[in-house]
Enzyme design. Structure first.
Site, PDB file in Angstrom:
ATOM      1  N   SER A 155       0.837  -1.195   0.000  1.00  0.00           N
ATOM      2  CA  SER A 155       0.000   0.000   0.000  1.00  0.00           C
ATOM      3  C   SER A 155       0.876   1.250   0.000  1.00  0.00           C
ATOM      4  CB  SER A 155      -0.953  -0.048   1.198  1.00  0.00           C
ATOM      5  OG  SER A 155      -1.934   0.950   1.116  1.00  0.00           O
ATOM      6  N   HIS A 211      -8.431  -4.703  -0.674  1.00  0.00           N
ATOM      7  CA  HIS A 211      -7.129  -4.064  -0.446  1.00  0.00           C
ATOM      8  C   HIS A 211      -6.345  -4.749   0.668  1.00  0.00           C
ATOM      9  CE1 HIS A 211      -4.094  -0.961  -0.481  1.00  0.00           C
ATOM     10  NE2 HIS A 211      -4.272  -0.739   0.804  1.00  0.00           N
ATOM     11  N   ASP A 230      -9.926  -3.658  -5.327  1.00  0.00           N
ATOM     12  CA  ASP A 230      -9.091  -2.612  -4.740  1.00  0.00           C
ATOM     13  C   ASP A 230      -8.832  -1.542  -5.796  1.00  0.00           C
ATOM     14  OD1 ASP A 230      -7.219  -1.045  -3.457  1.00  0.00           O
ATOM     15  OD2 ASP A 230      -5.619  -2.538  -3.530  1.00  0.00           O
TER      16      ASP A 230
END
Length: 335
Positions: free
Chosen positions: A175, A303, A273
């Site tokens: 991320s 995600h 995501d």
């Protein structure tokens, strides 16, 4: 017979749905203020980990503090694969890793991240150096990439001391940590050209202008405008009000003028995501620049669901894939 459309709406993996339903009652609502949100998020992580029986394997680790020129020092935790620190002649591969948390939460002391680092180090037989970079909005860009760069440089300089090899160093992140990992590869190309054997990017954020976000896979119950608004809020906390910073290559590696000369990449994305657009666009950009790259999209995943090893089968597959890639570093260093 009924016709089957080739363009069916993406569906959430049933294992992910069951896992999210199980976790929901355990999560306390997060307050709006950054410090309060960070505190409650860590408490939620501890509560969920305890309820699910997530424990960190008893592998060796040690915390060091790394100086960062012009910015706050950064803590790093070294994770060894065994019960004792590796000897200086062990020659193990090293993964320098940056956790994910939207630049605003999480850290190497979270139970879930600590357990993940220890499991990967143990299963792959590698050393992991995890950097505890500073949180926004208290600390803003370029503090974080500079801290991550210093953690990487420190690792290269001390590779043999901690039992590793400096020609078998990989860089990874998830991320926001994927954004920082990609930034470090650009900084390395521009500043030092240390050999990097692999860049491992998991659901990475790579364009902070939100220009590559892909809303097609998200639930119809979560309109894209809301997702973009949430993304821009996190970006503003990280970069501040000067929107031009989002176009800096070390903030948005996707927007770098060139991606030539970067290390081989494994990029993992999830169907549900919005950041899958970032990861897949970056894979194409790397490939077009002659960089060896493998990109995999996990169908039905969100995600964060690929971090749920032991509870979501796709997460177990992702773990084995990453471990396999890291094990391969034992046989071959960077070119």
């Amino acid at each position: 017979m009924p016709r089957t459309s080739r363009f069916r709406r993406p569906m959430l993996d049933s294992a992910v749905a069951a896992h999210e339903k199980r976790m929901a009652p355990l999560l306390a609502p997060e307050p709006a203020d950054p410090a309060g949100r960070r505190r409650v998020a860590q408490e939620n992580d501890a509560a969920v980990s305890a309820a699910l029986g997530i424990e960190s394997p008893a592998t060796a680790s040690e915390v060091r503090t790394v100086a960062v020129d012009g910015h706050p020092d950064v803590r790093v935790r070294i994770y060894w694969p065994g019960d004792e620190p590796a000897s200086s002649d062990a020659g193990l591969p090293i993964l320098v890793y940056f956790y994910g948390g939207g630049f605003t939460i999480a850290g190497i002391d979270w139970v879930s991240w600590d357990a993940r680092f220890r499991e990967r180090a143990r299963d792959a037989g590698v050393i992991i150096v995890a950097a505890d970079y500073a949180h926004a909005p208290e600390n803003r860009y370029p503090v974080q990439p500079e801290q991550c760069w210093s953690a990487f440089e420190w690792t290269v300089e001390h590779a043999e001391e901690i039992g590793g090899r400096r020609d078998r160093v990989a860089v990874g992140g998830a991320s926001s940590g994927g954004d920082l990992a990609a930034a470090v590869t650009l900084m390395n190309r521009d500043r030092a050209r240390h050999p990097i054997a692999l860049q491992l990017l998991e659901n990475p954020a790579l364009d902070l202008t939100i220009g590559h976000a892909d809303m097609r896979g998200i639930s119809a119950g979560m309109p894209g405008v809301i997702v973009r608004k949430a993304g821009r809020s996190l970006v503003r906390q990280y970069l501040g009000d000067d929107t031009s910073k989002a176009r800096h290559p070390y903030a948005s590696p996707m927007l770098a003028p060139s991606h030539e000369g970067l290390p081989p990449a494994l990029i993992i994305t999830s169907e549900l995501d919005p950041l899958r657009g970032d990861g897949e666009a970056y894979a194409r950009a790397l490939s077009a620049s002659g960089v060896p790259v493998t990109a995999l999209r996990f169908i039905g995943q969100t995600h964060g669901s690929l971090g749920s090893t032991g509870f979501v089968p796709a997460a177990d597959v992702a773990h084995r894939l990453i471990v396999s890639e890291l094990r391969a570093l034992h046989q071959a260093g960077a070119e």
